[in-house]
Design an enzyme around this catalytic site. Structure first.
Site, PDB file in Angstrom:
ATOM      1  NE  ARG A  70      -3.787   0.583   0.420  1.00 36.20           N
ATOM      2  CZ  ARG A  70      -4.902   0.670   1.138  1.00 36.20           C
ATOM      3  NH1 ARG A  70      -5.435  -0.429   1.658  1.00 36.20           N
ATOM      4  NH2 ARG A  70      -5.469   1.828   1.347  1.00 36.20           N
ATOM      5  CG  HIS A 107      16.709 -12.838   1.736  1.00 41.14           C
ATOM      6  ND1 HIS A 107      16.852 -14.211   1.751  1.00 41.14           N
ATOM      7  CD2 HIS A 107      17.200 -12.439   0.536  1.00 41.14           C
ATOM      8  CE1 HIS A 107      17.401 -14.609   0.626  1.00 41.14           C
ATOM      9  NE2 HIS A 107      17.604 -13.550  -0.136  1.00 41.14           N
ATOM     10  NE  ARG A 158      14.660 -13.243  -2.824  1.00 45.63           N
ATOM     11  CZ  ARG A 158      14.240 -13.786  -1.698  1.00 45.63           C
ATOM     12  NH1 ARG A 158      13.571 -13.041  -0.826  1.00 45.63           N
ATOM     13  NH2 ARG A 158      14.478 -15.054  -1.415  1.00 45.63           N
ATOM     14  CD  GLU A 185      17.851 -15.075   5.016  1.00 45.84           C
ATOM     15  OE1 GLU A 185      18.398 -15.868   5.821  1.00 45.84           O
ATOM     16  OE2 GLU A 185      16.714 -15.249   4.552  1.00 45.84           O
ATOM     17  CG  HIS A 232      13.055 -22.168   2.975  1.00 45.71           C
ATOM     18  ND1 HIS A 232      13.279 -20.926   2.429  1.00 45.71           N
ATOM     19  CD2 HIS A 232      12.065 -22.711   2.243  1.00 45.71           C
ATOM     20  CE1 HIS A 232      12.484 -20.742   1.385  1.00 45.71           C
ATOM     21  NE2 HIS A 232      11.728 -21.805   1.262  1.00 45.71           N
ATOM     22  N   GLY A 237      10.336 -16.858   9.201  1.00 45.78           N
ATOM     23  CA  GLY A 237       9.596 -15.678   8.812  1.00 45.78           C
ATOM     24  C   GLY A 237       8.173 -15.971   8.372  1.00 45.78           C
TER      25      GLY A 237
END
Length: 243
Positions: free
Chosen positions: A18, A43, A45, A70, A190, A213
């Site tokens: 948003r 993390h 990207r 990471e 993960h 996460g």
């Protein structure tokens, strides 16, 4: 007790949907710490679709627990990590278009590249963890390039947990034992969740830290963030208390 590092990428995803700054990522990170998390993971990207590079700088100023950055070590990532100097950097071989991490490093094929990265970050006093599959050869390759830790990629465990949890965890136990033999410290992450975390923690020796996460934030929608973090911490409590 294995430490819990909360990956707050999903909080950034909600914010970015948003625009603006709601939810406030910094405030959420501080709340995670206040609720008992022993670390914060981000993390970033290249497309900044969730964590932005500025977020990492903002968080560095306030996070008081272990800060773990990471990601795929491209040039921009390396510069960011060297600037921030977090407690830990976790090297992940993400493709640019990857939705999420989906494999560990081939530490043998990429040995020269990884060795250079490890030396670069360690020179700045940053602990280095390399994301690897539960493969003893990849653990040995990680040791050979000088890393401090490895992080076991646990999606295969999570995917097969319901059908046969003993078989699902077996390669991770073998990889962990090899890491211990080699003097490597051990992280994991993960798709770990309230369903599968306790068994993994009980079975895998030498586990220092888990980074969670997606599942944790999904659970927080139902249970609330504070309660959810406490539930995950209880999964990591080896004293045998209720989950």
């Amino acid at each position: 007790m294995t430490r819990l590092s909360v990956n707050i990428n999903k909080i950034a995803t909600i914010r970015n949907a948003r625009g603006g700054n709601n939810p406030n990522l910094v405030n959420v990170a501080l709340d995670c710490e206040r609720f008992g998390a022993q670390g914060i993971t981000v993390h970033p990207r290249p497309d900044e679709r969730h964590i932005r590079y500025q977020d990492v700088l903002d968080l560095h100023d306030v996070v008081t627990t272990e800060f773990n950055i990471e990601g795929n070590p491209d040039e921009r990532f390396i510069e960011l990590v060297k600037r921030v100097k977090p407690a830990q950097v976790t090297l992940v071989p993400d493709a640019v278009d990857a939705i999420t991490s989906n494999a560990g490093w081939d530490t043998i094929r990429h040995a020269d590249h990884l060795r250079q990265l490890v030396e670069t970050f360690q020179a700045d006093g940053i602990r280095v963890s390399i994301f690897v599959d539960a493969d003893e050869r990849m653990v040995e390759g990680a040791k050979a390039v000088g890393t401090d830790r490895i992080e076991l990629y646990t999606e295969p465990y999570a995917a097969h947990y319901a059908e046969n949890r003993e078989a699902a965890v077996a390669p991770f136990v073998r990889a962990a034992k090899r890491a211990i033999e080699l003097g490597l410290e051990l992280n994991a992450g993960h798709d770990l969740s309230l369903e599968n975390l306790r068994f993994f923690d009980e079975q895998v020796p030498g586990l220092e830290e888990v980074s969670i996460g997606h599942a944790l934030i999904c659970d927080a929608l139902y249970f609330g963030l504070e309660n959810t973090i406490q539930m995950y911490l209880r999964c990591l409590d080896r004293s045998g208390g209720p989950a």
